[in-house]
Design a protein around this motif. Structure first.
Motif, PDB file in Angstrom:
ATOM      1  N   THR A 156      54.126  -8.938  35.643  1.00  0.00           N
ATOM      2  CA  THR A 156      54.959  -7.829  36.114  1.00  0.00           C
ATOM      3  C   THR A 156      56.221  -7.742  35.263  1.00  0.00           C
ATOM      4  O   THR A 156      56.614  -6.662  34.808  1.00  0.00           O
ATOM      5  N   MET A 157      56.836  -8.884  35.050  1.00  0.00           N
ATOM      6  CA  MET A 157      58.078  -8.887  34.273  1.00  0.00           C
ATOM      7  C   MET A 157      57.820  -8.478  32.828  1.00  0.00           C
ATOM      8  O   MET A 157      58.650  -7.856  32.182  1.00  0.00           O
ATOM      9  N   LYS A 158      56.627  -8.811  32.365  1.00  0.00           N
ATOM     10  CA  LYS A 158      56.272  -8.489  30.988  1.00  0.00           C
ATOM     11  C   LYS A 158      56.163  -6.966  30.806  1.00  0.00           C
ATOM     12  O   LYS A 158      56.536  -6.417  29.785  1.00  0.00           O
ATOM     13  N   ASN A 159      55.632  -6.299  31.815  1.00  0.00           N
ATOM     14  CA  ASN A 159      55.320  -4.883  31.668  1.00  0.00           C
ATOM     15  C   ASN A 159      56.417  -3.920  32.137  1.00  0.00           C
ATOM     16  O   ASN A 159      56.367  -2.737  31.819  1.00  0.00           O
ATOM     17  N   CYS A 160      57.369  -4.411  32.900  1.00  0.00           N
ATOM     18  CA  CYS A 160      58.380  -3.509  33.476  1.00  0.00           C
ATOM     19  C   CYS A 160      59.332  -2.960  32.410  1.00  0.00           C
ATOM     20  O   CYS A 160      59.768  -3.694  31.518  1.00  0.00           O
ATOM     21  N   THR A 218      59.276 -16.664  31.366  1.00  0.00           N
ATOM     22  CA  THR A 218      59.293 -17.352  30.077  1.00  0.00           C
ATOM     23  C   THR A 218      60.426 -16.760  29.240  1.00  0.00           C
ATOM     24  O   THR A 218      61.095 -15.815  29.678  1.00  0.00           O
ATOM     25  N   SER A 219      60.587 -17.274  28.041  1.00  0.00           N
ATOM     26  CA  SER A 219      61.665 -16.755  27.189  1.00  0.00           C
ATOM     27  C   SER A 219      61.446 -15.272  26.895  1.00  0.00           C
ATOM     28  O   SER A 219      62.398 -14.513  26.782  1.00  0.00           O
ATOM     29  N   SER A 220      60.180 -14.860  26.807  1.00  0.00           N
ATOM     30  CA  SER A 220      59.925 -13.448  26.472  1.00  0.00           C
ATOM     31  C   SER A 220      60.169 -12.507  27.656  1.00  0.00           C
ATOM     32  O   SER A 220      60.327 -11.310  27.475  1.00  0.00           O
ATOM     33  N   ASN A 250      64.064  -9.207  31.293  1.00  0.00           N
ATOM     34  CA  ASN A 250      63.670  -8.356  32.421  1.00  0.00           C
ATOM     35  C   ASN A 250      63.924  -9.056  33.758  1.00  0.00           C
ATOM     36  O   ASN A 250      64.440  -8.472  34.698  1.00  0.00           O
ATOM     37  N   TYR A 251      63.517 -10.311  33.786  1.00  0.00           N
ATOM     38  CA  TYR A 251      63.629 -11.058  35.038  1.00  0.00           C
ATOM     39  C   TYR A 251      65.095 -11.213  35.456  1.00  0.00           C
ATOM     40  O   TYR A 251      65.452 -10.997  36.626  1.00  0.00           O
ATOM     41  N   PHE A 252      65.903 -11.565  34.513  1.00  0.00           N
ATOM     42  CA  PHE A 252      67.313 -11.777  34.850  1.00  0.00           C
ATOM     43  C   PHE A 252      67.983 -10.459  35.257  1.00  0.00           C
ATOM     44  O   PHE A 252      68.877 -10.439  36.098  1.00  0.00           O
ATOM     45  N   LYS A 253      67.493  -9.359  34.630  1.00  0.00           N
ATOM     46  CA  LYS A 253      68.031  -8.045  35.027  1.00  0.00           C
ATOM     47  C   LYS A 253      67.688  -7.789  36.499  1.00  0.00           C
ATOM     48  O   LYS A 253      68.515  -7.334  37.282  1.00  0.00           O
ATOM     49  N   HIS A 280      63.733 -26.599  29.051  1.00  0.00           N
ATOM     50  CA  HIS A 280      63.946 -25.707  27.905  1.00  0.00           C
ATOM     51  C   HIS A 280      64.889 -24.569  28.272  1.00  0.00           C
ATOM     52  O   HIS A 280      64.645 -23.416  27.944  1.00  0.00           O
ATOM     53  N   ARG A 281      65.953 -24.914  28.931  1.00  0.00           N
ATOM     54  CA  ARG A 281      66.868 -23.875  29.424  1.00  0.00           C
ATOM     55  C   ARG A 281      67.514 -23.083  28.285  1.00  0.00           C
ATOM     56  O   ARG A 281      67.916 -21.945  28.471  1.00  0.00           O
ATOM     57  N   SER A 282      67.601 -23.699  27.107  1.00  0.00           N
ATOM     58  CA  SER A 282      68.203 -22.958  25.989  1.00  0.00           C
ATOM     59  C   SER A 282      67.331 -21.763  25.621  1.00  0.00           C
ATOM     60  O   SER A 282      67.810 -20.756  25.135  1.00  0.00           O
ATOM     61  N   LYS A 283      66.016 -21.883  25.848  1.00  0.00           N
ATOM     62  CA  LYS A 283      65.122 -20.765  25.528  1.00  0.00           C
ATOM     63  C   LYS A 283      64.904 -19.857  26.742  1.00  0.00           C
ATOM     64  O   LYS A 283      64.915 -18.633  26.638  1.00  0.00           O
ATOM     65  N   THR A 284      64.671 -20.468  27.862  1.00  0.00           N
ATOM     66  CA  THR A 284      64.311 -19.653  29.028  1.00  0.00           C
ATOM     67  C   THR A 284      65.541 -19.167  29.797  1.00  0.00           C
ATOM     68  O   THR A 284      65.432 -18.271  30.642  1.00  0.00           O
ATOM     69  N   GLY A 285      66.699 -19.748  29.466  1.00  0.00           N
ATOM     70  CA  GLY A 285      67.934 -19.319  30.112  1.00  0.00           C
ATOM     71  C   GLY A 285      68.088 -19.852  31.523  1.00  0.00           C
ATOM     72  O   GLY A 285      67.163 -20.471  32.080  1.00  0.00           O
ATOM     73  N   VAL A 286      69.267 -19.616  32.062  1.00  0.00           N
ATOM     74  CA  VAL A 286      69.536 -20.018  33.444  1.00  0.00           C
ATOM     75  C   VAL A 286      69.686 -18.744  34.261  1.00  0.00           C
ATOM     76  O   VAL A 286      70.495 -17.880  33.920  1.00  0.00           O
ATOM     77  N   PRO A 287      68.900 -18.592  35.303  1.00  0.00           N
ATOM     78  CA  PRO A 287      68.912 -17.321  36.025  1.00  0.00           C
ATOM     79  C   PRO A 287      70.268 -17.011  36.673  1.00  0.00           C
ATOM     80  O   PRO A 287      70.933 -17.923  37.184  1.00  0.00           O
TER      81      PRO A 287
END
Lengths: 792, 345
Positions: free
Chosen positions: B101-105, B141-143, B147-150, B175-182
């Motif tokens: 879902t996050m990939k396509n939004c 994921t990092s990609s 979207n997810y954080f938005k 791997h928080r440097s890549k995936t970030g912290v929500p």
């Protein structure tokens, strides 16, 4: 005190043999036991599968509108000049789920040959397919968020979908796409009105004017009908995918009001076809009307084959399965149910009337496919017992070009004809049966449910052979079928083993054993002794075996046959022969099911009407049981030891092998847990010996009385008289069952069972010259138990 | 001079000593007991079971958000929560969103999703206005992080004082440097599902202590107050010719040991000796299928607690077990449960 004794016994009366369930559960659906050998799909009446004859409103076994899949795929194939198979196209349109299609379209463009072809050369067509998938979701689903507390559509999405469709229609460069896009718009408007044009407007302006020929036009017409009965009949006649729905919506009861709208005899005939497709009773008069109005009517063969299926059900289902005609198990509308109840279904005159009509159709040559008509007529003749004419029709059928289905049915009819003519199996007939089954195995998809047909055939042949005294081979055939072969009660069905016990004589058992033991079996004997177990047998059949122990190809178990042969001997009181038979069975057999449930000592009895025990200290198997029974008889015969005591133990042994004892399986496999006391089981009272000994404990009674007669011990004498009296109650009961019938309307017997207790008290008093002792004895549980414990 | 220096050093040690001691002294943490409920229908019996364990906080999945090109993001399954059933329990509704879902939004889709998600949650949860926290579960994921954080930011902005929390998987933790912290108020660290469920050679994909420690090695405290989710569930993984076939729920090791149609292989897998079907299994198992039972032992749970203690970055947090509808949770001994909590404290 006597009252307490009766109450106690009444309670113990509940302790009936309930250990091993043979086959009890939910009622079987009538379609599962309906007999038919004429394959309903022989007439290629696609789209009408649900109207093939069935006791249920719709026949769930046959598909409905599946011909449209092929037609549509072929239209796509022609339009897109696709060189692959139409089945690949059908896969994209019908097999792939919408979710998969929409989510995996990018990868499908690379992987799927048809989608790849479209993406390279027919992009607008691919765009349409994607749009059609979206419409499918729109049409079938409500707003997934349901934020408005209703089950309506997401108006934004539907509106967007309609707009997209309109744009696609306007930009479509060919009629193929215009027609299909308009069809999607039509369906969208039908299911979600108000977001695009009205249905009629879409049909009249966007579909009807197109010159392209397609199945879609008639299908689209359906959405404009709005319960107009005349239009329904037109749509039924012209469409290939809406025929089922049209009949469903057809108002049968008002046909006389609908008929005047017909503009031709053909249209009238179509209405009568729809009328008769909803008829579960006799349809011949309607069929004759259709033929007179429209002699070349395309649905006439289907209606005729449907009629033959009815006759098969009415005549053959009761004969072969012990059930009533399956149609009676289901409630149609009240009127039809009443007709079915009133009419004697098994009236052969009707078969004959049908045949006369078929002969007329064949003679007048107005219907296509004379091979089909002749094969139908031959089958009807076989049902009617007119084998000569059946043969003539088959000969006639063979002079015409045949479809694969007709050819297959010709082979089946020929086999049935030869079987009925010869009655028993000749080497030629055996070869023909093998050939037919082999043909079916090699061509498993000629008929839609061919496996049912083969199983019906095994049932038919099995019952036929048993009827003509070839019991051994008949049983082998019954062992191969997964159809119902007989009925014990409403919900309990016979196994082939029970059929074997009911029909086989010693020579039949021997014949079966010889075939099983034969090392170099003929192909036919190999065929007889093997049975392919399918997955459906495992999970939903009424085949009451322990399938966890059945391998893919199961054969009749030799030990089972020996075991049942021993039961046959026990039922005749030929215990020596029974012993010789069970001596051939390895000991391990007695440790497996169902004998693992009989952990009993069979020579003792408690003070009750029935004696059930398990987990006894001394456990006997059948061989040991019979051995001791025979040994006791020898001791008695040679006057060795305490003869009175021998008779008493022998009587206990006989009692326990009766229905009321703890080792009833000496006589009979499990049938029901209440076959004496219930009101629905048809107890086999015609077999007097079995009824009196098994249900009535007569042999036990005789031996208790012998024991009493030879005894001088008062307590022992009273014990024997009491036991003999108990046996006599069972004998009274079985005689009462024989002379009374249960009236289902009043829920009562013609005369209630009122047993006479202590029948042999006077005999005891006369012999031992002591009054009151007997009553004191039987009413004193301690005395009773203490005394009887000294005598086994 | 040397004496002066020593005295100075001693004075410093005397002054700093209490501070140093204070640093190493273990301060008891305040733990809130909780559990997850991940099925579609919550009944009073489930709540009774919780109360027996002295658990008064329940994370309940109320929606699965999936994606299809027509509906875009849409709730594939939903669960209604009634106040009468959850009386006396603090309920945290959880919304699971597929990464697909996050990939396509698109950005517009995210706005629509945030709005509909809150409206739908309010429909599903009786007295939603009293709910203190809403949790979002997504295997981002990092990609898909943007979207997810938005989405999380939109939810946070629209939620006022209500806390928004997000689940954090171990690799997202590492791997928080890549995936970030929500961008949420709290994170729920999931100490399970760390292996590859479809790998035939995997021993236990639910929990593996060695693997778990690897995720924590060399990491600083997470930049978000963390709650802890510990595993207490089980499942059986069916393999056909060593390839993953499907999962069976509610099929325990004890059941497998007593099944006549299963034999235990030396590798611990159970092999089918016959075809078998039952309603309970909701699938057909075929001859030759191999079944790997994955469950959580008391030792696993205690080990997970040790890891949780290491990952904890506040003194006041929730410890939740996943999930109450499992055999493992039902078998969880109250003494062991207390030990688990003690270990985290």
């Amino acid at each position: 005190m006597k009252k307490y004794w009766i109450v106690l016994n009444s309670l113990l009366f509940l302790l009936l043999p309930c250990n091993h369930v043979n086959g009890c559960g939910w009622n079987m659906s009538p379609e599962e036991y309906r007999f038919f050998l004429l394959q309903p799909d022989i007439t290629n009446s696609n789209g009408l599968g649900p109207f093939f004859y069935s006791p249920e409103i719709y026949n769930a076994y046959y598909p409905g509108d599946d011909r449209m899949i092929e037609v549509n795929a072929k239209e796509w194939k022609a339009h897109t000049h696709y060189k692959g198979s139409w089945k690949e196209i059908a896969e994209v349109i019908y097999t792939l789920s919408t979710e998969d299609y929409l989510n995996k379209l990018d990868s499908l463009k690379k992987k799927h040959p048809f989608i790849s072809h479209l993406s390279k050369k027919y992009k607008p067509e691919l765009e349409y397919l994607t749009y059609a998938r979206k419409c499918e979701l729109m049409i079938n689903n409500t707003d997934p968020w349901r934020l408005n507390n209703d089950y309506g559509a997401d108006t934004t999405l539907v509106s967007a979908c309609a707009t997209e469709g309109l744009k696609l229609y306007n930009t479509s460069g060919n009629e193929f796409l215009k027609l299909r896009t308009a069809y999607q718009l039509l369906k969208l408007s039908f299911y979600h009105p108000g977001f695009s044009e009205e249905l009629d407007a879409i049909y009249e302006t966007k579909i009807k004017p197109l010159s392209i020929q397609s199945w879609i036009k008639a299908s689209a017409f359906f959405y404009t009908i709005q319960n107009d009965q005349y239009k329904l009949s037109l749509c039924f006649d012209r469409s290939i995918d809406k025929r089922f729905r049209c009949v469903q919506l057809f108002d049968r009861k008002n046909i006389q009001r609908i008929l005047p709208f017909a503009k031709s005899n053909h249209e009238k005939a179509v209405m009568w076809v729809m009328y008769e497709l909803q008829n579960a009773t006799r349809s011949l008069s309607g069929i004759e009307k259709i033929y007179n109005l429209d002699p070349n009517n395309k649905d006439l063969p289907m209606l005729l084959s449907r009629e033959i299926n009815k006759v098969e059900d009415w005549l053959m289902t009761p004969q072969l399965t012990g059930q009533s005609a399956s149609i009676l198990a289901y409630s149609w509308d009240n009127e039809q149910t009443e007709i079915l109840k009133r009419r004697r279904l098994s009236d052969k005159n009707y078969v004959h009337a049908l045949y006369i009509f078929m002969c007329k159709v064949i003679r007048e040559k107005k219907q296509d496919d004379p091979a089909l008509w002749n094969v139908l007529a031959s089958y009807l003749c076989i049902l009617d017992g007119n084998f000569k004419e059946a043969g003539n029709h088959l000969t006639e059928a063979n002079t015409f070009k045949q479809t694969d289905k007709v050819t297959f049915q010709v082979k089946l009819n020929q086999l049935l004809l030869n079987l009925n003519s010869a009655q028993t199996l000749s080497p030629e007939l055996e070869k023909q049966i093998l050939g037919f089954c082999d043909f079916s195995n090699r061509h498993p998809d000629i008929f839609y449910k061919q496996d049912i047909m083969i199983n019906q055939l095994y049932l038919y042949i099995g019952k036929h052979l048993i009827h003509h005294k070839d019991v051994a081979k008949g049983i082998f055939f019954l062992s191969k079928t997964n159809r119902v072969i007989g009925t014990i009660s409403y919900w309990t069905y016979k196994t082939f083993l029970i059929e074997m016990l009911e029909h086989a004589k010693a020579k039949d058992y021997d014949e079966m054993l010889t075939i099983i033991d034969k090392k170099n079996k003929t192909p036919f004997e190999k065929f007889l002794t093997t049975r392919k177990v399918t997955r459906s047998d495992y999970y939903d059949s009424y085949y009451y075996e322990d399938y966890s122990t059945v391998s893919d190809t199961a054969a009749i178990d030799k030990n089972k046959v020996l075991d049942y042969k021993s039961m046959y001997y026990v039922q005749q009181d030929l215990l020596d022969s029974a012993l010789l038979t069970v001596n051939q069975i390895p000991s391990s057999y007695w440790k497996s099911s169902p004998y693992d449930l009989f952990q009993c000592f069979p020579f003792s009895i408690t003070a009750s009407l029935d004696h059930q025990s398990n987990h006894d200290f001394y456990i006997y198997n059948k061989r040991q049981y019979l051995q001791r029974m025979c040994d006791i008889k020898i001791l008695i015969k040679n006057n060795i030891g305490d003869i009175a005591k021998h008779y008493y133990v022998l009587a206990n042994g006989y009692f326990n092998m009766s229905y009321h004892g703890n080792f009833w399986i000496m006589n009979m496999p499990y049938k029901l847990c209440d076959e004496v006391s219930n009101n629905y089981y048809d107890i086999q009272i015609t077999n007097k010996l079995l009824a009196n000994n098994y249900y009535g404990c007569q042999l036990a009674q005789e031996n208790y009385l012998n024991a009493m007669r030879l005894s001088t011990d008062t307590a022992f004498g009273a014990l024997c008289a009491a036991r003999a009296s108990v046996c006599n109650i069972h004998l009274q009961e079985i005689n009462w069952r024989a002379n009374n019938i249960y009236n289902e309307k009043d829920y009562s017997w013609t005369k209630e069972f009122k047993p006479t207790y202590s029948v042999f008290e006077n005999l005891f008093v006369n012999q031992f010259k002591i009054k009151d002792y007997y009553q004191d004895f039987v009413s004193n549980c301690y005395n009773y138990e203490h005394t009887k414990s000294n005598y086994y | 001079m040397r004496k002066i220096a020593l005295c100075f050093l001693a004075a410093i040690l005397i002054c700093l000593g209490p501070l140093a001691l204070k640093k190493v002294t273990h301060t008891p943490k305040h733990l809130e007991r909780a559990a997850y409920f991940w099925k579609t229908s919550l009944y009073e019996e489930d709540i009774t079971l919780l109360k027996k364990r002295n658990i008064h906080k329940l994370y309940v999945k109320i929606m699965d958000i999936s994606w299809n090109p027509v509906y875009k993001a849409y709730p594939a399954t939903t669960t209604e929560l009634f106040k009468s059933i959850t009386e006396g329990i603090e309920v945290v509704p959880v919304v699971f969103i597929t990464n697909e879902t996050m990939k396509n939004c698109t950005e517009q889709d995210i706005d629509v999703l945030a709005e509909k998600l809150l409206l739908k949650a309010a429909k599903l949860v009786e007295k939603f206005e009293t709910i203190k926290e809403l949790q979002i579960d997504c295997d981002w994921t990092s990609s898909t992080k943007n979207n997810y954080f938005k989405l999380l930011s939109r939810l946070k902005a629209a939620s006022g004082s209500r806390l928004i929390s997000a689940t954090i998987r171990l690799y997202q933790y590492k791997h928080r440097s890549k995936t970030g912290v929500p961008p949420v108020d709290r994170g729920m660290l999931m100490l399970y599902n760390m292996g590859q469920i479809n790998n035939y050679n995997e021993h236990n994909s639910i929990f593996n202590e060695t693997e778990a420690w690897k995720y924590l090695q060399g990491t600083d405290a997470y930049d978000l107050p963390l709650d802890m989710a510990l595993p207490a569930f089980d499942w059986a993984i069916v393999f056909e010719q060593k390839k993953f076939s499907h999962i069976i729920h509610h099929f325990t090791r004890q059941m497998a040991d007593t099944c006549s149609f299963l034999v235990k292989n030396p590798n611990g897998y159970y092999k089918m000796t016959a075809d078998y079907w039952s309603d309970g299994l909701e699938s057909t198992l075929y001859y030759g299928n191999e079944i790997r039972i994955e469950d959580i032992t008391q030792r696993d749970l205690l080990n997970a607690a040790t890891i949780a203690e290491k990952a904890a970055n506040t003194d006041h947090f929730t410890v939740s077990v996943f999930e109450i509808n499992s055999h493992s949770f039902n078998q969880l001994d109250s003494t062991v449960y207390e030990k688990v909590l003690d270990r985290i404290k």
